[in-house]
Design a protein around this motif. Sequence first.
Motif, PDB file in Angstrom:
ATOM      1  N   PHE A   1       0.916  -1.493  -0.036  1.00 38.20           N
ATOM      2  CA  PHE A   1       0.062  -0.097  -0.050  1.00 38.20           C
ATOM      3  C   PHE A   1       0.833   1.300  -0.136  1.00 38.20           C
ATOM      4  CE2 PHE A   1       0.281  -1.634   4.144  1.00 38.20           C
ATOM      5  CZ  PHE A   1       0.675  -0.618   5.167  1.00 38.20           C
TER       6      PHE A   1
ATOM      7  N   ILE B   1       0.870   5.850  -0.351  1.00 31.65           N
ATOM      8  CA  ILE B   1       0.131   7.011  -0.363  1.00 31.65           C
ATOM      9  C   ILE B   1       0.966   8.204  -0.856  1.00 31.65           C
ATOM     10  CG2 ILE B   1       1.308   7.476   1.775  1.00 31.65           C
ATOM     11  CD1 ILE B   1      -1.876   8.906   1.550  1.00 31.65           C
TER      12      ILE B   1
ATOM     13  N   VAL C   1      -8.722   2.042  -3.354  1.00 31.07           N
ATOM     14  CA  VAL C   1      -8.152   3.317  -3.604  1.00 31.07           C
ATOM     15  C   VAL C   1      -8.987   4.122  -2.668  1.00 31.07           C
ATOM     16  CG1 VAL C   1      -7.463   5.102  -5.319  1.00 31.07           C
ATOM     17  CG2 VAL C   1      -7.246   2.618  -5.894  1.00 31.07           C
ATOM     18  N   THR C   2      -8.386   5.345  -2.269  1.00 30.90           N
ATOM     19  CA  THR C   2      -9.237   6.248  -1.487  1.00 30.90           C
ATOM     20  C   THR C   2      -8.547   7.774  -1.892  1.00 30.90           C
ATOM     21  OG1 THR C   2      -9.785   4.829   0.599  1.00 30.90           O
ATOM     22  CG2 THR C   2      -9.956   6.986   0.761  1.00 30.90           C
TER      23      THR C   2
ATOM     24  N   ALA D   1      -4.619   7.329  -1.569  1.00 30.14           N
ATOM     25  CA  ALA D   1      -3.728   5.957  -0.924  1.00 30.14           C
ATOM     26  C   ALA D   1      -4.382   4.806  -1.980  1.00 30.14           C
ATOM     27  CB  ALA D   1      -4.281   5.768   0.296  1.00 30.14           C
ATOM     28  N   ALA D   2      -3.473   3.832  -2.042  1.00 33.83           N
ATOM     29  CA  ALA D   2      -3.933   2.584  -2.687  1.00 33.83           C
ATOM     30  C   ALA D   2      -3.317   1.537  -2.395  1.00 33.83           C
ATOM     31  CB  ALA D   2      -3.461   2.904  -4.362  1.00 33.83           C
TER      32      ALA D   2
ATOM     33  N   THR E   1      -6.762   1.901   3.247  1.00 32.48           N
ATOM     34  CA  THR E   1      -6.752   3.380   2.506  1.00 32.48           C
ATOM     35  C   THR E   1      -7.396   4.390   3.115  1.00 32.48           C
ATOM     36  OG1 THR E   1      -8.225   2.511   0.854  1.00 32.48           O
ATOM     37  CG2 THR E   1      -5.887   2.047   0.546  1.00 32.48           C
TER      38      THR E   1
END
Length: 222
Positions: free
Chosen positions: A76, A78, A179-180, A187-188, A198
């Motif tokens: 993950f 960012i 994803v966010t 973030a992913a 995320t």
Amino acid sequence: MKIIQIAPAFLQEDTNFLLLGLADQRRIHIASAYIGKTTNVTDYSTKEIRPMPGRGEGRDAARAVAADQRRLPVTFSISGTCRESGMSGIAITTSSISVGSRCPWVRAGAGAVATQNITDPTIGCDVLDLMGAGHSASDAVSAAMSEREHAEYRQVAAVDLDGRTGHFSGSRTLGVHAVTEGDGCVAAGNLLSSTAVTVAMVEAFENSDGVHLAERLVFALD
């Protein structure tokens, strides 16, 4: 601004590796450190980077699955920007070795791109070229991934210097993936224990406004 210097890191068993990349208008800054370890930053601060206290339910949810994440081949990232300083950067953690040679792409005057999952490193430069030419992060990602060979295996997240974000997750992105997008950040992740990861990362980044970008990115991964 001088190059940020953080103590060198070495891979150890059961220790995920973090690569933090930063860029401002003049140069690129690269630093590496262990996740969860205190690291001394000598140039922009005399204090040490320390985990930021959890804030909100999303943060608590991510901490609840942290132990499980250590045992998974999780990735993950960012990607974020600071409008005040003009810097952009990425922090990424994964179980795969040499993540820094494949996944994080940062360029002064353009922004930041994370290309992950089954990685195609050429995506990073393509998206940065488009953002550097004035395209938004969303348009740049869309253009770079349009009709791209094997796009179904790729996961991409980008932020431009105006804080606009873009992302792509192919149909064959591994495991639980999410994803966010947030204010000046995206973030992913893939092979996650929970999609809450995320969400919590974006929350941590947004709640640390006013802190140096390097610290904000590290806090988001903590």
